[in-house]
Design an enzyme around this catalytic site. Structure first.
Site, PDB file in Angstrom:
ATOM      1  N   PRO A 271       0.782  -1.234   0.000  1.00  0.00           N
ATOM      2  CA  PRO A 271       0.000   0.000   0.000  1.00  0.00           C
ATOM      3  C   PRO A 271       0.818   1.292   0.000  1.00  0.00           C
ATOM      4  CG  PRO A 271      -0.211  -1.168   2.097  1.00  0.00           C
ATOM      5  CD  PRO A 271       0.469  -2.102   1.143  1.00  0.00           C
ATOM      6  N   ASN A 272       0.297   2.234  -0.743  1.00  0.00           N
ATOM      7  CA  ASN A 272       0.820   3.609  -0.844  1.00  0.00           C
ATOM      8  C   ASN A 272       2.106   3.735  -1.653  1.00  0.00           C
ATOM      9  OD1 ASN A 272      -1.264   4.831   0.848  1.00  0.00           O
ATOM     10  ND2 ASN A 272      -0.322   3.673   2.500  1.00  0.00           N
TER      11      ASN A 272
ATOM     12  N   ARG B 282       4.654  11.063  -1.582  1.00  0.00           N
ATOM     13  CA  ARG B 282       5.133  10.682  -0.249  1.00  0.00           C
ATOM     14  C   ARG B 282       6.386  11.492   0.096  1.00  0.00           C
ATOM     15  NH1 ARG B 282       4.321   4.378   1.166  1.00  0.00           N
ATOM     16  NH2 ARG B 282       4.277   5.237   3.275  1.00  0.00           N
TER      17      ARG B 282
ATOM     18  N   TYR C 275      11.560   8.556   1.157  1.00  0.00           N
ATOM     19  CA  TYR C 275      11.385   7.581   0.066  1.00  0.00           C
ATOM     20  C   TYR C 275      12.111   7.943  -1.227  1.00  0.00           C
ATOM     21  CZ  TYR C 275       7.938   5.643   3.238  1.00  0.00           C
ATOM     22  OH  TYR C 275       7.338   5.078   4.333  1.00  0.00           O
TER      23      TYR C 275
ATOM     24  N   ASN D 227       7.860  -5.861  -1.061  1.00  0.00           N
ATOM     25  CA  ASN D 227       7.855  -4.720  -0.138  1.00  0.00           C
ATOM     26  C   ASN D 227       6.422  -4.621   0.383  1.00  0.00           C
ATOM     27  OD1 ASN D 227       7.799  -2.329   1.227  1.00  0.00           O
ATOM     28  ND2 ASN D 227       8.914  -1.156  -0.317  1.00  0.00           N
TER      29      ASN D 227
ATOM     30  N   ALA E  74       3.249  -0.862   4.778  1.00  0.00           N
ATOM     31  CA  ALA E  74       2.762  -0.859   6.169  1.00  0.00           C
ATOM     32  C   ALA E  74       2.289  -2.243   6.631  1.00  0.00           C
ATOM     33  CB  ALA E  74       1.658   0.176   6.336  1.00  0.00           C
TER      34      ALA E  74
ATOM     35  N   HIS F  43       4.239  -4.564   9.167  1.00  0.00           N
ATOM     36  CA  HIS F  43       4.285  -4.424  10.623  1.00  0.00           C
ATOM     37  C   HIS F  43       3.144  -5.125  11.358  1.00  0.00           C
ATOM     38  CE1 HIS F  43       7.307  -1.680   9.313  1.00  0.00           C
ATOM     39  NE2 HIS F  43       6.433  -0.877   8.735  1.00  0.00           N
TER      40      HIS F  43
ATOM     41  N   ASP G 181       1.382 -15.402   6.714  1.00  0.00           N
ATOM     42  CA  ASP G 181       1.018 -16.811   6.507  1.00  0.00           C
ATOM     43  C   ASP G 181       1.045 -17.175   5.026  1.00  0.00           C
ATOM     44  OD1 ASP G 181       0.794 -17.184   9.211  1.00  0.00           O
ATOM     45  OD2 ASP G 181      -1.408 -17.244   9.255  1.00  0.00           O
TER      46      ASP G 181
ATOM     47  N   GLU H  32      12.373  -9.839   1.464  1.00  0.00           N
ATOM     48  CA  GLU H  32      11.633  -8.644   1.904  1.00  0.00           C
ATOM     49  C   GLU H  32      12.502  -7.411   1.646  1.00  0.00           C
ATOM     50  OE1 GLU H  32      10.920  -8.791   6.110  1.00  0.00           O
ATOM     51  OE2 GLU H  32      10.217  -6.721   6.204  1.00  0.00           O
TER      52      GLU H  32
ATOM     53  N   HIS I  12      12.687  -2.907   1.630  1.00  0.00           N
ATOM     54  CA  HIS I  12      12.125  -1.600   1.988  1.00  0.00           C
ATOM     55  C   HIS I  12      12.993  -0.514   1.383  1.00  0.00           C
ATOM     56  CE1 HIS I  12       9.386  -3.481   4.785  1.00  0.00           C
ATOM     57  NE2 HIS I  12      10.407  -4.239   5.170  1.00  0.00           N
TER      58      HIS I  12
ATOM     59  N   SER J  52      13.102   2.614   2.657  1.00  0.00           N
ATOM     60  CA  SER J  52      13.698   3.255   3.833  1.00  0.00           C
ATOM     61  C   SER J  52      14.255   2.171   4.754  1.00  0.00           C
ATOM     62  CB  SER J  52      12.629   4.073   4.572  1.00  0.00           C
ATOM     63  OG  SER J  52      11.659   3.207   5.132  1.00  0.00           O
TER      64      SER J  52
ATOM     65  N   ARG K  30      13.367   4.308  12.062  1.00  0.00           N
ATOM     66  CA  ARG K  30      12.182   5.173  12.054  1.00  0.00           C
ATOM     67  C   ARG K  30      11.324   4.931  13.314  1.00  0.00           C
ATOM     68  NH1 ARG K  30       9.393   4.663   6.432  1.00  0.00           N
ATOM     69  NH2 ARG K  30       8.289   6.478   7.260  1.00  0.00           N
TER      70      ARG K  30
ATOM     71  N   ARG L 286       7.488   0.646  13.353  1.00  0.00           N
ATOM     72  CA  ARG L 286       8.097   0.080  12.140  1.00  0.00           C
ATOM     73  C   ARG L 286       9.246  -0.885  12.468  1.00  0.00           C
ATOM     74  NH1 ARG L 286       5.847   3.422   8.058  1.00  0.00           N
ATOM     75  NH2 ARG L 286       5.462   5.521   8.851  1.00  0.00           N
TER      76      ARG L 286
HETATM   77  C1  DQA Z   1       8.292   0.878   3.533  1.00  0.00           C
HETATM   78  C2  DQA Z   1       8.446   1.104   5.041  1.00  0.00           C
HETATM   79  C3  DQA Z   1       7.115   0.922   5.758  1.00  0.00           C
HETATM   80  O1  DQA Z   1       7.275   1.149   7.160  1.00  0.00           O
HETATM   81  C4  DQA Z   1       6.102   1.911   5.231  1.00  0.00           C
HETATM   82  O2  DQA Z   1       4.843   1.696   5.836  1.00  0.00           O
HETATM   83  C5  DQA Z   1       5.993   1.928   3.758  1.00  0.00           C
HETATM   84  C6  DQA Z   1       7.189   1.744   2.938  1.00  0.00           C
HETATM   85  C7  DQA Z   1       9.584   1.197   2.750  1.00  0.00           C
HETATM   86  O3  DQA Z   1       9.678   0.784   1.613  1.00  0.00           O
HETATM   87  O4  DQA Z   1      10.463   1.892   3.278  1.00  0.00           O
HETATM   88  O5  DQA Z   1       4.931   2.197   3.189  1.00  0.00           O
HETATM   89  O6  DQA Z   1       7.987  -0.493   3.324  1.00  0.00           O
END
Ligand code: DQA
Length: 143
Positions: A9-10, A17, A22, A73, A76, A79, A86, A97, A99, A101, A106, A110
């Site tokens: 998401p996002n 953002r 980012y 990735n 959110a 977390h 699962d 995995e 990220h 950031s 942070r 997170r």
């Molecule tokens: C993220 C880090 C997450 O904590 C955050 O909610 C994101 C992006 C990252 O790519 O740094 O949306 O996964």
């Protein structure tokens, strides 16, 4: 070899953002960066993004069924989504995995990843290069 790259998401709204966290790539630019880097490492990247937990779970089921390696990735969902955790556990091919950031530098919420325990490894803090490093790691894992 195909690799499924799943973004949560996002992430499609990187354009609005916080660029100090980012970076200043748009999502489309990030996708291009991943696709080009994947080719360099000998992979064909299928890059997808969803804000929806159920859709991401469906893609992980698809990866499990088709035995595809995954770079994810979870944004959110990292977390707190036990359901994505699962589903990720069902993927027997390598799953990494990533990220943009470094979540550990942070806010405290997170610092927990419910995904890391079922991933081969986690890479964060390198901006778009987190995905490149994941592709290099994946190449070594699948060689
Ligand atoms: C993220 C880090 C997450 O904590 C955050 O909610 C994101 C992006 C990252 O790519 O740094 O949306 O996964």
């Amino acid at each position: 070899m195909k690799v499924l790259v799943i973004n949560g998401p996002n992430l499609a709204r990187l354009d609005i953002r916080d660029s100090s966290i980012y970076g200043d790539m748009t999502y489309q630019q990030l996708v291009g960066h991943i696709e080009t880097s994947a080719k360099t490492q000998g992979f064909q990247a299928d890059v997808r993004q969803s804000d929806d937990e159920a859709t991401i779970i469906g893609w992980l089921h698809e990866a499990a069924d088709k035995k595809l390696p995954v770079i994810i990735n979870p944004a959110a969902f990292t977390h707190y989504s036990y359901a994505i955790r699962d589903a990720a556990e069902l993927v027997k091919s390598p799953l990494i995995e990533v990220h943009l950031s470094n979540p550990l530098s942070r806010e405290e919420f997170r610092h927990t990843s419910v995904i890391s325990g079922v991933a081969n490894g986690t890479i964060g803090g390198f901006g778009p290069n987190s995905y490149v490093l994941a592709l290099i790691a994946l190449k070594a894992l699948t060689a």
